[in-house]
Design a protein around this motif. Structure first.
Motif, PDB file in Angstrom:
ATOM      1  N   VAL A 100     -80.232 -34.898 -66.098  1.00 17.89           N
ATOM      2  CA  VAL A 100     -78.979 -34.989 -65.346  1.00 17.89           C
ATOM      3  C   VAL A 100     -78.776 -33.731 -64.534  1.00 17.89           C
ATOM      4  O   VAL A 100     -79.328 -32.668 -64.848  1.00 17.89           O
ATOM      5  CB  VAL A 100     -77.761 -35.208 -66.277  1.00 17.89           C
ATOM      6  N   LYS A 101     -77.978 -33.830 -63.468  1.00 25.07           N
ATOM      7  CA  LYS A 101     -77.684 -32.685 -62.624  1.00 25.07           C
ATOM      8  C   LYS A 101     -76.175 -32.504 -62.536  1.00 25.07           C
ATOM      9  O   LYS A 101     -75.442 -33.425 -62.176  1.00 25.07           O
ATOM     10  CB  LYS A 101     -78.270 -32.881 -61.219  1.00 25.07           C
ATOM     11  N   ASN A 102     -75.723 -31.292 -62.877  1.00 22.19           N
ATOM     12  CA  ASN A 102     -74.313 -30.918 -62.769  1.00 22.19           C
ATOM     13  C   ASN A 102     -73.384 -31.902 -63.476  1.00 22.19           C
ATOM     14  O   ASN A 102     -72.328 -32.271 -62.966  1.00 22.19           O
ATOM     15  CB  ASN A 102     -73.914 -30.778 -61.302  1.00 22.19           C
ATOM     16  N   GLU A 103     -73.762 -32.304 -64.662  1.00 23.60           N
ATOM     17  CA  GLU A 103     -72.883 -33.151 -65.475  1.00 23.60           C
ATOM     18  C   GLU A 103     -71.792 -32.287 -66.102  1.00 23.60           C
ATOM     19  O   GLU A 103     -72.064 -31.215 -66.639  1.00 23.60           O
ATOM     20  CB  GLU A 103     -73.687 -33.848 -66.569  1.00 23.60           C
ATOM     21  N   ILE A 104     -70.550 -32.726 -66.022  1.00 28.85           N
ATOM     22  CA  ILE A 104     -69.434 -31.979 -66.598  1.00 28.85           C
ATOM     23  C   ILE A 104     -69.351 -32.295 -68.083  1.00 28.85           C
ATOM     24  O   ILE A 104     -69.253 -33.457 -68.482  1.00 28.85           O
ATOM     25  CB  ILE A 104     -68.105 -32.333 -65.911  1.00 28.85           C
ATOM     26  N   VAL A 105     -69.422 -31.229 -68.904  1.00 25.87           N
ATOM     27  CA  VAL A 105     -69.392 -31.408 -70.349  1.00 25.87           C
ATOM     28  C   VAL A 105     -68.214 -30.643 -70.933  1.00 25.87           C
ATOM     29  O   VAL A 105     -67.710 -29.678 -70.342  1.00 25.87           O
ATOM     30  CB  VAL A 105     -70.700 -30.927 -71.001  1.00 25.87           C
ATOM     31  N   CYS A 106     -67.772 -31.085 -72.105  1.00 25.31           N
ATOM     32  CA  CYS A 106     -66.664 -30.433 -72.806  1.00 25.31           C
ATOM     33  C   CYS A 106     -67.093 -30.148 -74.238  1.00 25.31           C
ATOM     34  O   CYS A 106     -67.620 -31.023 -74.927  1.00 25.31           O
ATOM     35  CB  CYS A 106     -65.425 -31.328 -72.790  1.00 25.31           C
ATOM     36  N   VAL A 107     -66.897 -28.902 -74.660  1.00 26.75           N
ATOM     37  CA  VAL A 107     -67.271 -28.478 -76.005  1.00 26.75           C
ATOM     38  C   VAL A 107     -66.020 -28.007 -76.730  1.00 26.75           C
ATOM     39  O   VAL A 107     -65.210 -27.251 -76.180  1.00 26.75           O
ATOM     40  CB  VAL A 107     -68.307 -27.348 -75.954  1.00 26.75           C
ATOM     41  N   LYS A 108     -65.862 -28.458 -77.977  1.00 30.28           N
ATOM     42  CA  LYS A 108     -64.671 -28.132 -78.770  1.00 30.28           C
ATOM     43  C   LYS A 108     -65.041 -27.172 -79.891  1.00 30.28           C
ATOM     44  O   LYS A 108     -66.078 -27.328 -80.542  1.00 30.28           O
ATOM     45  CB  LYS A 108     -64.083 -29.422 -79.351  1.00 30.28           C
ATOM     46  N   ALA A 109     -64.190 -26.163 -80.115  1.00 32.48           N
ATOM     47  CA  ALA A 109     -64.423 -25.198 -81.191  1.00 32.48           C
ATOM     48  C   ALA A 109     -63.091 -24.806 -81.809  1.00 32.48           C
ATOM     49  O   ALA A 109     -62.027 -24.928 -81.172  1.00 32.48           O
ATOM     50  CB  ALA A 109     -65.142 -23.966 -80.662  1.00 32.48           C
ATOM     51  N   ASP A 110     -63.134 -24.336 -83.058  1.00 35.19           N
ATOM     52  CA  ASP A 110     -61.909 -23.883 -83.729  1.00 35.19           C
ATOM     53  C   ASP A 110     -61.402 -22.598 -83.092  1.00 35.19           C
ATOM     54  O   ASP A 110     -62.173 -21.783 -82.572  1.00 35.19           O
ATOM     55  CB  ASP A 110     -62.183 -23.628 -85.214  1.00 35.19           C
ATOM     56  N   LEU A 111     -60.078 -22.427 -83.127  1.00 32.12           N
ATOM     57  CA  LEU A 111     -59.434 -21.220 -82.616  1.00 32.12           C
ATOM     58  C   LEU A 111     -58.508 -20.678 -83.693  1.00 32.12           C
ATOM     59  O   LEU A 111     -57.597 -21.379 -84.157  1.00 32.12           O
ATOM     60  CB  LEU A 111     -58.638 -21.540 -81.346  1.00 32.12           C
ATOM     61  N   GLU A 112     -58.747 -19.457 -84.099  1.00 32.39           N
ATOM     62  CA  GLU A 112     -57.875 -18.813 -85.078  1.00 32.39           C
ATOM     63  C   GLU A 112     -56.815 -17.997 -84.356  1.00 32.39           C
ATOM     64  O   GLU A 112     -57.115 -17.259 -83.427  1.00 32.39           O
ATOM     65  CB  GLU A 112     -58.697 -17.915 -86.006  1.00 32.39           C
ATOM     66  N   GLY A 113     -55.571 -18.132 -84.781  1.00 38.37           N
ATOM     67  CA  GLY A 113     -54.485 -17.378 -84.179  1.00 38.37           C
ATOM     68  C   GLY A 113     -53.806 -18.138 -83.051  1.00 38.37           C
ATOM     69  O   GLY A 113     -54.080 -19.311 -82.799  1.00 38.37           O
ATOM     70  N   GLU A 114     -52.892 -17.434 -82.371  1.00 33.63           N
ATOM     71  CA  GLU A 114     -52.153 -18.053 -81.280  1.00 33.63           C
ATOM     72  C   GLU A 114     -53.015 -18.185 -80.035  1.00 33.63           C
ATOM     73  O   GLU A 114     -54.024 -17.496 -79.889  1.00 33.63           O
ATOM     74  CB  GLU A 114     -50.902 -17.230 -80.966  1.00 33.63           C
ATOM     75  N   GLN A 115     -52.589 -19.093 -79.159  1.00 35.40           N
ATOM     76  CA  GLN A 115     -53.300 -19.216 -77.889  1.00 35.40           C
ATOM     77  C   GLN A 115     -53.095 -17.939 -77.077  1.00 35.40           C
ATOM     78  O   GLN A 115     -52.028 -17.343 -77.111  1.00 35.40           O
ATOM     79  CB  GLN A 115     -52.821 -20.451 -77.106  1.00 35.40           C
ATOM     80  N   PRO A 116     -54.112 -17.454 -76.360  1.00 27.45           N
ATOM     81  CA  PRO A 116     -53.958 -16.204 -75.601  1.00 27.45           C
ATOM     82  C   PRO A 116     -53.001 -16.384 -74.435  1.00 27.45           C
ATOM     83  O   PRO A 116     -52.922 -17.452 -73.836  1.00 27.45           O
ATOM     84  CB  PRO A 116     -55.390 -15.922 -75.107  1.00 27.45           C
ATOM     85  N   ASP A 117     -52.253 -15.323 -74.113  1.00 28.95           N
ATOM     86  CA  ASP A 117     -51.313 -15.402 -72.992  1.00 28.95           C
ATOM     87  C   ASP A 117     -51.771 -14.584 -71.785  1.00 28.95           C
ATOM     88  O   ASP A 117     -51.184 -14.655 -70.723  1.00 28.95           O
ATOM     89  CB  ASP A 117     -49.905 -14.970 -73.414  1.00 28.95           C
ATOM     90  N   PHE A 118     -52.840 -13.759 -71.934  1.00 28.53           N
ATOM     91  CA  PHE A 118     -53.463 -13.060 -70.817  1.00 28.53           C
ATOM     92  C   PHE A 118     -52.550 -12.054 -70.116  1.00 28.53           C
ATOM     93  O   PHE A 118     -52.758 -11.746 -68.958  1.00 28.53           O
ATOM     94  CB  PHE A 118     -54.016 -14.057 -69.794  1.00 28.53           C
ATOM     95  N   LEU A 119     -51.560 -11.538 -70.818  1.00 29.56           N
ATOM     96  CA  LEU A 119     -50.755 -10.440 -70.290  1.00 29.56           C
ATOM     97  C   LEU A 119     -50.914  -9.239 -71.209  1.00 29.56           C
ATOM     98  O   LEU A 119     -51.106  -9.396 -72.419  1.00 29.56           O
ATOM     99  CB  LEU A 119     -49.276 -10.839 -70.175  1.00 29.56           C
ATOM    100  N   PRO A 120     -50.815  -8.042 -70.677  1.00 34.43           N
ATOM    101  CA  PRO A 120     -51.107  -6.846 -71.486  1.00 34.43           C
ATOM    102  C   PRO A 120     -50.036  -6.538 -72.520  1.00 34.43           C
ATOM    103  O   PRO A 120     -48.846  -6.739 -72.286  1.00 34.43           O
ATOM    104  CB  PRO A 120     -51.186  -5.731 -70.436  1.00 34.43           C
TER     105      PRO A 120
END
Length: 542
Positions: A100-120
């Motif tokens: 296949v060429k440029n197939e869009i895939v999605c990978v799922k993994a566990d996340l510990e803690g809160e979702q990141p907010d990307f502010l300092p």
């Protein structure tokens, strides 16, 4: 460097809370981030010379966030951890295989803690002053610290207060300098753009989450290609995987230091590999060390300009012109059965000793029909001090050959194993030493002469300048402009030559272990005498 939290490319990431809300409303006493926001950011790395863009969505109400890289080519959705369940991270990216060429895939993994907010995180910042920036009256906050690695880290954050009594980031500048000489180590600037306050649930929710496959336990090199150094969660994952892959263990007090150095080097590798400069870098076993700590990987001292061999190079320029026609287009001593396994000098600056033993081993093996020997590098480290060599503090290739010419080199099996430190000379306790009849300097800066020496006499010892880029080399033809203006500091062995995509190269044997580079070897560009490889080439005469 030591940071209280994970060092990102453009800021110190907040890893625990969506916003900071203090009872004191004095704008000089606090920074208050909104709990819902969306922004674009332009990250400018002034040292590695590249720009990267990303877009972030964050929603405390939905316990979700999202970041897009490269205009949405790569997307990561986060669902924060709750009291009942672990969080989830969904990574979406294109994939190309033989089928296949440029197939869009999605990978799922566990996340510990809160979702990141990307502010300092702003707890340690101090209010400085107000000024005009991009048409806004902004407040300037600063943070400065000296760390245990003798580096000064300065951060400046520009924010403005909205009519809703919370702040919006405008710019962040982070700079790290060496306290010894003031040299800049890193310098990154982030411009925050199009900051908005309304986030729809659809912005942070993946519509087809059920289609994502569980992440497989892949090897480190494959995994790192799927992670991103601008992502706080990925930094933690990558560092954890790096430690496991390279069997790294640290004292508790140095974990954050190693993570920060690793992250800085990851940024270098990431920026370099995006430029397609002909060779690639990787996060090898040296990626958690500073340049100062890695000085032990080098150690060869340049020979004086008047240096020469004990015997002259036996071919004039006129003879070379005739012999060149007979040389093969490419040549590789690795396939001649005359080279032993790659060795590892460790943190001892004994590359000069490994260079000498490898060339003598190769020349003897070539002369006697492939009988490989294992000569003692430790004997040179311990015993060659009277010839302007200094053990683990470096040595000269020509002077080391002078020592071997007079005293020979014992087998490692008789002398004892390599200990990566200066030791007592016990060569008198050995029963046999391997001798050479002399050594010759190949005509300097003459690639045809070097090719002829390889084909006729065997491996050739050279002194090069080994930069920080070389320490993280992975594959490809290495050409490094950082070598210009520097002096030789590392001894290596040329074992062949060839050409790739029109670029001539030398095949070079290193002494940093077989896990470095291409199984312990590097292809070094033969263009413009890069890294001074052709300045002082020597080979032993057996």
């Amino acid at each position: 460097m030591v940071y209280s939290t994970v060092f990102l490319a453009f800021f110190i990431i907040a890893s625990s809370s969506a916003y900071v809300l203090l009872e004191n409303d004095d704008p000089e006493e606090s920074i208050i981030w909104p709990s819902e926001f969306n922004f674009n950011a332009e990250v400018i790395d002034l040292v590695n010379a590249y720009i990267e863009t990303l877009e972030v969505w964050y929603s405390a109400e939905n316990n979700r966030s999202r970041v897009d890289y490269i205009n949405g080519t790569n997307k990561v959705y986060y669902v924060g951890e709750t009291d009942d369940d672990l969080g989830v991270e969904y990574t979406i990216h294109p994939m190309t295989t033989e089928e296949v060429k440029n197939e869009i895939v999605c990978v799922k993994a566990d996340l510990e803690g809160e979702q990141p907010d990307f502010l300092p995180v702003t707890d340690d910042y101090e209010y400085s002053h107000e000024e005009q920036l991009d048409g806004k009256q902004v407040r300037v906050w600063t943070k400065e610290r000296e760390d245990e690695d003798e580096e000064l880290i300065q951060t400046t954050l520009y924010v403005y207060r909205t009519d809703y009594d919370f702040d919006v980031p405008v710019k962040m500048v982070r700079k790290g300098s060496n306290l010894k000489d003031g040299a800049t180590i890193f310098h990154r600037m982030t411009n925050f753009k199009q900051f908005g306050f309304l986030v729809d649930a659809a912005d942070v929710t993946l519509a087809d989450e059920s289609d994502c496959e569980e992440a497989l336990n892949t090897d480190f090199k494959t995994q790192i290609e799927r992670l991103h150094p601008h992502n706080p969660v990925h930094v933690n994952k990558a560092f954890h995987s790096y430690k496991k892959h390279h069997s790294k263990t640290y004292k508790k007090t140095e974990v954050e230091l190693r993570k920060a150095i690793f992250h800085r080097n990851w940024m270098r590798v990431h920026a370099h590999n995006r430029k397609n400069l002909g060779y690639r870098m990787e996060l090898n076993e040296f990626a958690d060390r500073t340049a100062e700590e890695l000085k032990g990987l080098t150690g060869t001292r340049p020979s004086p300009p008047i240096a020469h061999g004990s015997m002259p190079f036996p071919h004039t320029n006129e003879e070379l012109m005739d012999l060149v026609e007979e040389l093969p287009k490419s040549y590789d001593l690795r396939f001649q059965g005359v080279l032993g396994p790659i060795k590892n000098q460790g943190s001892c600056g004994s590359c000069w000793a490994f260079t000498i033993t490898a060339t003598v081993e190769g020349a003897l093996s070539k002369a006697n029909g492939g009988r490989n020997l294992d000569l003692s590098e430790q004997s040179l480290v311990d015993c060659a001090w009277g010839f302007k060599n200094y053990g683990c503090n470096g040595g000269q290739i020509d002077k080391a050959y002078e020592y071997v010419l007079k005293h020979g080199i014992p087998l490692e099996s008789q002398y004892g194993e390599y200990i990566r430190r200066d030791g007592f000379c016990n060569v008198d306790n050995t029963t046999e030493t391997l001798k050479i009849r002399g050594f010759a300097m190949v005509t300097p800066r003459n690639p045809e002469a070097l090719k002829l020496a390889l084909v006729k006499y065997g491996p050739v010892a050279v002194a090069i300048h080994a930069s920080n880029n070389m320490q993280l080399y992975s594959s490809g033809v290495f050409y490094d402009i950082e070598c210009d203006g520097n002096y030789p500091n590392h001894g290596v062995v040329v074992v062949g030559y060839g050409e790739r995509d029109g670029t001539p190269y030398w095949i070079v044997r290193n002494s940093w272990g077989e896990n470095w580079g291409q199984d312990g070897y590097i292809l070094m560009s033969a263009v413009n005498n890069n890294c001074m490889l052709q300045d002082t080439p020597y080979y032993p005469i057996v």
